[in-house]
Design a protein around this motif. Structure first.
Motif, PDB file in Angstrom:
ATOM      1  N   LEU A  39     -32.705  17.545  20.145  1.00  0.00           N
ATOM      2  CA  LEU A  39     -32.980  18.549  19.114  1.00  0.00           C
ATOM      3  C   LEU A  39     -34.280  19.278  19.422  1.00  0.00           C
ATOM      4  O   LEU A  39     -34.354  20.515  19.323  1.00  0.00           O
ATOM      5  CB  LEU A  39     -33.048  17.873  17.738  1.00  0.00           C
ATOM      6  N   ARG A  40     -35.267  18.523  19.847  1.00  0.00           N
ATOM      7  CA  ARG A  40     -36.575  19.128  20.163  1.00  0.00           C
ATOM      8  C   ARG A  40     -36.438  20.149  21.302  1.00  0.00           C
ATOM      9  O   ARG A  40     -37.001  21.233  21.240  1.00  0.00           O
ATOM     10  CB  ARG A  40     -37.577  18.034  20.534  1.00  0.00           C
ATOM     11  N   SER A  98     -33.092  20.217   9.733  1.00  0.00           N
ATOM     12  CA  SER A  98     -31.830  20.591  10.374  1.00  0.00           C
ATOM     13  C   SER A  98     -30.954  21.382   9.418  1.00  0.00           C
ATOM     14  O   SER A  98     -30.328  22.379   9.811  1.00  0.00           O
ATOM     15  CB  SER A  98     -31.091  19.336  10.849  1.00  0.00           C
ATOM     16  N   LEU A  99     -30.910  20.952   8.187  1.00  0.00           N
ATOM     17  CA  LEU A  99     -30.142  21.672   7.164  1.00  0.00           C
ATOM     18  C   LEU A  99     -30.690  23.084   6.970  1.00  0.00           C
ATOM     19  O   LEU A  99     -29.948  24.065   6.927  1.00  0.00           O
ATOM     20  CB  LEU A  99     -30.167  20.893   5.850  1.00  0.00           C
ATOM     21  N   ASN A 148     -24.096  19.309  16.965  1.00  0.00           N
ATOM     22  CA  ASN A 148     -25.039  18.202  17.148  1.00  0.00           C
ATOM     23  C   ASN A 148     -25.548  17.560  15.863  1.00  0.00           C
ATOM     24  O   ASN A 148     -26.171  16.501  15.923  1.00  0.00           O
ATOM     25  CB  ASN A 148     -26.216  18.675  18.006  1.00  0.00           C
ATOM     26  N   LEU A 149     -25.288  18.166  14.705  1.00  0.00           N
ATOM     27  CA  LEU A 149     -25.758  17.577  13.452  1.00  0.00           C
ATOM     28  C   LEU A 149     -25.192  16.181  13.192  1.00  0.00           C
ATOM     29  O   LEU A 149     -25.930  15.309  12.718  1.00  0.00           O
ATOM     30  CB  LEU A 149     -25.479  18.496  12.267  1.00  0.00           C
ATOM     31  N   PRO A 150     -23.928  15.908  13.512  1.00  0.00           N
ATOM     32  CA  PRO A 150     -23.452  14.541  13.301  1.00  0.00           C
ATOM     33  C   PRO A 150     -24.251  13.511  14.116  1.00  0.00           C
ATOM     34  O   PRO A 150     -24.632  12.462  13.579  1.00  0.00           O
ATOM     35  CB  PRO A 150     -21.986  14.604  13.753  1.00  0.00           C
ATOM     36  N   ALA A 151     -24.531  13.816  15.370  1.00  0.00           N
ATOM     37  CA  ALA A 151     -25.292  12.881  16.213  1.00  0.00           C
ATOM     38  C   ALA A 151     -26.727  12.730  15.725  1.00  0.00           C
ATOM     39  O   ALA A 151     -27.271  11.620  15.703  1.00  0.00           O
ATOM     40  CB  ALA A 151     -25.269  13.340  17.665  1.00  0.00           C
ATOM     41  N   GLN A 155     -28.364   9.316  14.470  1.00  0.00           N
ATOM     42  CA  GLN A 155     -29.612   8.859  15.086  1.00  0.00           C
ATOM     43  C   GLN A 155     -30.667   8.616  14.017  1.00  0.00           C
ATOM     44  O   GLN A 155     -31.375   7.606  14.044  1.00  0.00           O
ATOM     45  CB  GLN A 155     -30.102   9.899  16.100  1.00  0.00           C
ATOM     46  N   PHE A 156     -30.765   9.526  13.053  1.00  0.00           N
ATOM     47  CA  PHE A 156     -31.712   9.352  11.952  1.00  0.00           C
ATOM     48  C   PHE A 156     -31.420   8.064  11.188  1.00  0.00           C
ATOM     49  O   PHE A 156     -32.317   7.270  10.903  1.00  0.00           O
ATOM     50  CB  PHE A 156     -31.672  10.559  11.000  1.00  0.00           C
TER      51      PHE A 156
END
Length: 169
Positions: A39-40, A98-99, A148-151, A155-156
């Motif tokens: 994400l970064r 992310s949201l 990528n939001l599901p991953a 991860q969170f």
């Protein structure tokens, strides 16, 4: 100047302020994503894209004899800074960021879709092409986030569970 051209100029200024806000918001997120390298990296790439988008918009405004709006740009940056600061206090900051990013990308997509139509109506093919380039980049970022939001979410949650287990010991 026709009313349509005035609207085009106004909307280009709005889009420029929107990109200034996006850059500030993205930089705030980027600094705190060391635990989320994928994400970064993508946020870092989009920061550079966002800077180029703002430059394209400035060129569009110069082309039609307008300039950016210092007031709108400053207001947008202030809002993004406040949003970034509020995230520091959220335990799920990466998820809220992310949201917000996913939502913001769609606002940008709508803005560029509108600008493309306005530029076409005003007979400004160079402005239309610049906005089409910006639109493609925003669509790519929105698509990346959607995929990528599901991953990132998983991860969170895994990190949160690990932290909770560590705290129990």
């Amino acid at each position: 100047m026709t009313n349509s051209r005035e609207w085009l100029m106004q909307w280009l200024r709005d889009a420029h302020a929107m990109e200034e806000q996006a850059e500030t918001m993205l930089k705030s997120q980027y600094d705190r994503l060391e635990s989320y390298p994928g994400l970064r990296q993508r946020i870092g790439q989009h920061i550079e894209e966002t800077k180029e988008q703002a430059k394209r918009l400035e060129q569009c405004l110069d082309r039609i004899g307008g300039g950016t709006s210092t007031m709108k740009d400053a207001g947008a940056k202030l809002m993004a800074t406040a949003q970034g600061l509020s995230g520091i206090f959220a335990g799920d900051e990466v998820m809220k960021g992310s949201l917000a990013s996913y939502t913001f990308e769609h606002m940008e997509i709508a803005s560029y879709t509108m600008l493309i139509a306005a530029a076409e109506k005003c007979g400004e093919p160079e402005i239309q092409r610049a906005c089409e380039q910006n639109l493609r980049e925003e669509q790519e970022m929105a698509s990346w986030l959607e995929k990528n939001l599901p991953a990132v979410t998983q991860q969170f949650m895994a990190r949160d569970e690990k932290d909770a287990d560590t705290a129990k010991r």
